[in-house]
Design a protein around this motif. Structure first.
Motif, mmCIF file in Angstrom:
data_model
loop_
_atom_site.group_PDB
_atom_site.id
_atom_site.type_symbol
_atom_site.label_atom_id
_atom_site.label_comp_id
_atom_site.label_asym_id
_atom_site.label_seq_id
_atom_site.Cartn_x
_atom_site.Cartn_y
_atom_site.Cartn_z
ATOM 1 N N VAL A 161 -39.888 7.646 -7.309
ATOM 2 C CA VAL A 161 -39.002 7.629 -8.467
ATOM 3 C C VAL A 161 -37.649 8.188 -8.041
ATOM 4 N N TYR A 162 -36.586 7.506 -8.459
ATOM 5 C CA TYR A 162 -35.227 7.965 -8.181
ATOM 6 C C TYR A 162 -34.542 8.286 -9.497
ATOM 7 N N ARG A 163 -33.624 9.235 -9.453
ATOM 8 C CA ARG A 163 -32.822 9.539 -10.634
ATOM 9 C C ARG A 163 -31.355 9.596 -10.221
ATOM 10 N N ALA A 164 -30.493 9.167 -11.108
ATOM 11 C CA ALA A 164 -29.055 9.189 -10.851
ATOM 12 C C ALA A 164 -28.444 10.334 -11.653
ATOM 13 N N VAL A 165 -27.759 11.216 -10.975
ATOM 14 C CA VAL A 165 -27.131 12.358 -11.636
ATOM 15 C C VAL A 165 -25.616 12.234 -11.468
ATOM 16 N N PRO A 166 -24.877 12.108 -12.585
ATOM 17 C CA PRO A 166 -23.414 12.023 -12.491
ATOM 18 C C PRO A 166 -22.823 13.335 -11.975
ATOM 19 N N VAL A 167 -21.794 13.224 -11.154
ATOM 20 C CA VAL A 167 -21.106 14.406 -10.632
ATOM 21 C C VAL A 167 -19.603 14.187 -10.747
ATOM 22 N N PRO A 168 -18.824 15.273 -10.750
ATOM 23 C CA PRO A 168 -17.362 15.126 -10.816
ATOM 24 C C PRO A 168 -16.815 14.371 -9.604
ATOM 25 N N THR A 169 -15.709 13.701 -9.802
ATOM 26 C CA THR A 169 -15.053 12.948 -8.736
ATOM 27 C C THR A 169 -14.749 13.831 -7.534
ATOM 28 N N ASP A 170 -14.317 15.098 -7.781
ATOM 29 C CA ASP A 170 -13.982 15.987 -6.651
ATOM 30 C C ASP A 170 -15.193 16.223 -5.751
ATOM 31 N N VAL A 171 -16.396 16.268 -6.336
ATOM 32 C CA VAL A 171 -17.595 16.470 -5.525
ATOM 33 C C VAL A 171 -17.795 15.273 -4.598
ATOM 34 N N LEU A 172 -17.636 14.068 -5.141
ATOM 35 C CA LEU A 172 -17.782 12.861 -4.319
ATOM 36 C C LEU A 172 -16.718 12.792 -3.225
ATOM 37 N N LEU A 173 -15.484 13.133 -3.583
ATOM 38 C CA LEU A 173 -14.399 13.094 -2.601
ATOM 39 C C LEU A 173 -14.607 14.129 -1.502
ATOM 40 N N THR A 174 -15.106 15.298 -1.881
ATOM 41 C CA THR A 174 -15.389 16.342 -0.885
ATOM 42 C C THR A 174 -16.510 15.895 0.039
ATOM 43 N N LEU A 175 -17.561 15.318 -0.540
ATOM 44 C CA LEU A 175 -18.658 14.785 0.276
ATOM 45 C C LEU A 175 -18.145 13.728 1.247
ATOM 46 N N ASP A 176 -17.294 12.848 0.753
ATOM 47 C CA ASP A 176 -16.732 11.785 1.592
ATOM 48 C C ASP A 176 -15.901 12.373 2.727
ATOM 49 N N SER A 177 -15.085 13.355 2.397
ATOM 50 C CA SER A 177 -14.209 13.982 3.380
ATOM 51 C C SER A 177 -15.012 14.690 4.487
ATOM 52 N N VAL A 178 -16.030 15.426 4.090
ATOM 53 C CA VAL A 178 -16.806 16.209 5.052
ATOM 54 C C VAL A 178 -17.782 15.340 5.843
ATOM 55 N N HIS A 179 -18.439 14.408 5.159
ATOM 56 C CA HIS A 179 -19.518 13.628 5.785
ATOM 57 C C HIS A 179 -19.102 12.217 6.202
ATOM 58 N N ASP A 180 -17.823 11.876 5.988
ATOM 59 C CA ASP A 180 -17.309 10.567 6.383
ATOM 60 C C ASP A 180 -18.189 9.435 5.833
ATOM 61 N N LEU A 181 -18.433 9.497 4.532
ATOM 62 C CA LEU A 181 -19.383 8.584 3.890
ATOM 63 C C LEU A 181 -18.975 7.128 3.955
ATOM 64 N N ARG A 182 -17.734 6.850 3.635
ATOM 65 C CA ARG A 182 -17.330 5.448 3.535
ATOM 66 C C ARG A 182 -17.014 4.818 4.885
ATOM 67 N N ASN A 183 -16.616 5.622 5.859
ATOM 68 C CA ASN A 183 -16.282 5.075 7.172
ATOM 69 C C ASN A 183 -17.491 4.936 8.079
ATOM 70 N N ASP A 184 -18.577 5.620 7.738
ATOM 71 C CA ASP A 184 -19.760 5.621 8.594
ATOM 72 C C ASP A 184 -20.925 4.916 7.905
ATOM 73 N N TYR A 185 -20.624 3.925 7.084
ATOM 74 C CA TYR A 185 -21.665 3.307 6.268
ATOM 75 C C TYR A 185 -22.652 2.475 7.089
ATOM 76 N N SER A 186 -22.333 2.208 8.355
ATOM 77 C CA SER A 186 -23.280 1.483 9.200
ATOM 78 C C SER A 186 -24.554 2.303 9.411
ATOM 79 N N LYS A 187 -24.428 3.607 9.234
ATOM 80 C CA LYS A 187 -25.580 4.510 9.375
ATOM 81 C C LYS A 187 -25.981 5.049 7.996
#
Length: 196
Positions: free
Chosen positions: A82-108
């Motif tokens: 079972v999966y659940r979707a939890v909304p989070v503030p935009t800043d949290v997503l942007l911080t995650l992207d910045s630290v973990h390189d989410l959008r540039n490393d999507y091949s993995k």
């Protein structure tokens, strides 16, 4: 307190089992001065109400920018997935992207965001709690989970929405969080005090 079903606002010694809003803010502030990976781990714990093991299992594909939420695999569903979707503030997503390189490393996309053991993750959260000046039963990842639910109740979010975000099978489990002392209870008590 072995499971969420056993949630009580206070343990058998009278210690509060969740953080106040101010304590949660202090935790997040302390997290911002930690290592970036520790900071993002702490942010996800605080903003999703997820269990520490659920956060450890997040991958790049768990972050949904279009829905602005984090998709969490529930770990307490026995043999069901079972999966659940939890909304989070935009800043949290942007911080995650910045630290973990989410959008540039999507091949993995199945790459885990954190590769720590459960014990290592727990220790890192404990250090941030200590840096924030917090201690006791509420200053844990479980305390953060309880804080998420109590805060949601105090903000007037419907129990069925909180149930969905927390991944509870029964609404009765979620309803236990309404027993925590909050601002509304303080306002009601102040009305009574004015008559004394």
């Amino acid at each position: 307190m072995k499971s969420d079903q056993g949630f009580t606002p206070f343990d058998r010694n009278g210690n509060r089992t969740y953080l106040t809003i101010e304590e949660r803010r202090a935790f997040l502030l302390a997290a911002h001065s930690a290592d970036p990976y520790v900071m993002t781990f702490c942010m996800v714990l605080a903003y999703t109400g997820a269990r520490i093991s659920e956060v450890r299992n997040l991958t790049l594909e768990s972050i949904d920018f279009s829905l602005q939420c984090i998709i969490i695999k529930c770990l307490k569903k026995r043999n069901r997935v079972v999966y659940r979707a939890v909304p989070v503030p935009t800043d949290v997503l942007l911080t995650l992207d910045s630290v973990h390189d989410l959008r540039n490393d999507y091949s993995k996309k199945r790459r885990k965001l954190w590769t720590w053991s459960r014990t290592t993750a727990w220790n890192k959260v404990s250090k941030v709690m200590a840096k924030a000046g917090l201690s006791g039963i509420s200053a844990t990842s479980r305390g953060l989970r309880h804080t998420f639910a109590v805060s949601a109740v105090q903000c007037g979010i419907s129990l069925n929405m909180i149930q969905k975000w927390m991944g509870h099978a029964d609404i009765e489990t979620t309803a236990l969080y309404a027993n925590a002392v909050g601002e509304e209870e303080q306002r009601i008590a102040k009305k009574m005090w004015s008559y004394l």
